[in-house]
Design an enzyme around this catalytic site. Structure first.
Site, PDB file in Angstrom:
ATOM      1  CB  THR A   1      -0.950  -0.034   1.199  1.00  0.00           C
ATOM      2  OG1 THR A   1      -1.520   1.132   1.223  1.00  0.00           O
ATOM      3  CG2 THR A   1      -0.223  -0.137   2.490  1.00  0.00           C
TER       4      THR A   1
ATOM      5  CG  HIS B   1       5.431 -12.135  16.397  1.00  0.00           C
ATOM      6  ND1 HIS B   1       6.563 -12.930  15.947  1.00  0.00           N
ATOM      7  CD2 HIS B   1       5.969 -11.275  17.223  1.00  0.00           C
ATOM      8  CE1 HIS B   1       7.496 -12.633  16.608  1.00  0.00           C
ATOM      9  NE2 HIS B   1       7.192 -11.561  17.402  1.00  0.00           N
TER      10      HIS B   1
END
Length: 262
Positions: free
Chosen positions: A184, A238
């Site tokens: 983005t 994560h």
């Protein structure tokens, strides 16, 4: 309370309130009438809302940030802009450079191109690059499939075509799905330092490219200089990757942009 008319798919409301503009129809100004409005969700906004809620429930996001010296990038883009306009009829933005750097880094760190499932990692040997694109009513993710096979000018053409189709509402459902990684370009608005983009499950990560701004930096020979700098903000799941993979991938993008070669 006044109910605004429901917008057509992908379109902003057609009603301008006092103080509003076509770009910002809800801006306030003038007489305080009506005292409140209800704006129905556009189809794009409704889908985005559900997707983001799903992302927050199903990922463990962490964001890491790197800084890039954009001196060489600016120089290369300026030298290529006339070619793009003359031969392709396209205004050359920074987005294809960001895409090319991301593809190069994904080839080096393919786990960032993967998907985490209960059975393990699914790591495609292809790169379907999602390009976050602002459209009336929200944001779409047109996909550039097979980006790993494309040269720079192929990426320029493909990104231009897909983003233009997105803004015109001409993308098929197939062209809005199957991304293996998303980028983005939030820096195009030039107003932020950096943000924390939200992952699109089941992707492992999403990368934001922030505004290029002149800042004082200390050079390799310990001199103070003014350089055009930008931040990269990588949000990754994560559960899927640790700091070594995140930082390695981000360092590869940074290197590709600072030593841009086509």
């Amino acid at each position: 309370m006044q109910l605004l008319p429901s917008p057509s798919p992908g379109a902003p409301t057609g009603l301008l309130l006092p103080g509003g503009t076509p770009e910002n129809p809800l801006a306030m100004g003038g007489p305080p009438f009506p005292p409140a409005v209800t704006l129905p969700l556009s189809p794009i906004r409704r889908v985005s809302m559900l997707n983001l809620e799903h992302a927050q429930r199903t990922t463990a996001p962490v964001t890491v940030v790197a800084e890039v010296d954009a001196t060489g990038l600016i120089s290369v883009r300026e030298s290529l802009k006339p070619l793009a306009e003359r031969h392709l009829g396209i205004r050359l933005t920074y987005l294809p450079f960001f895409a090319a750097a991301t593809v190069r880094a994904l080839k080096a760190w393919p786990i960032m191109n993967g998907m985490l499932t209960p059975q393990g990692f699914v790591i495609p040997r292809y790169i379907n690059l999602g390009i976050a694109t602002a459209v009336p009513g929200g944001v779409l993710l047109p996909v550039v499939p097979g980006a790993e096979r494309m040269g720079f000018w192929d990426l320029v053409r493909a990104i231009h075509l897909q983003t233009q189709k997105a803004r015109a509402g001409l993308l098929s459902p197939h062209e809005l799905s199957g991304q293996t990684f998303v980028i983005t370009n939030t820096g195009r608005y030039g107003a932020t330092l950096f943000g924390t983009p939200i992952i699109q499950p089941p992707n492992v990560g999403i990368l934001a490219f922030e505004a290029i701004q002149k800042r004082p930096v200390v050079t390799a020979d310990d001199q103070l200089a003014i350089r055009p700098m930008m931040y990269l903000a990588l949000t990754a799941d994560h559960r899927a990757v640790d700091g070594a993979e995140m930082i390695g991938f981000l360092a590869a993008v940074k290197e590709a942009l600072e030593q841009v070669a086509l």
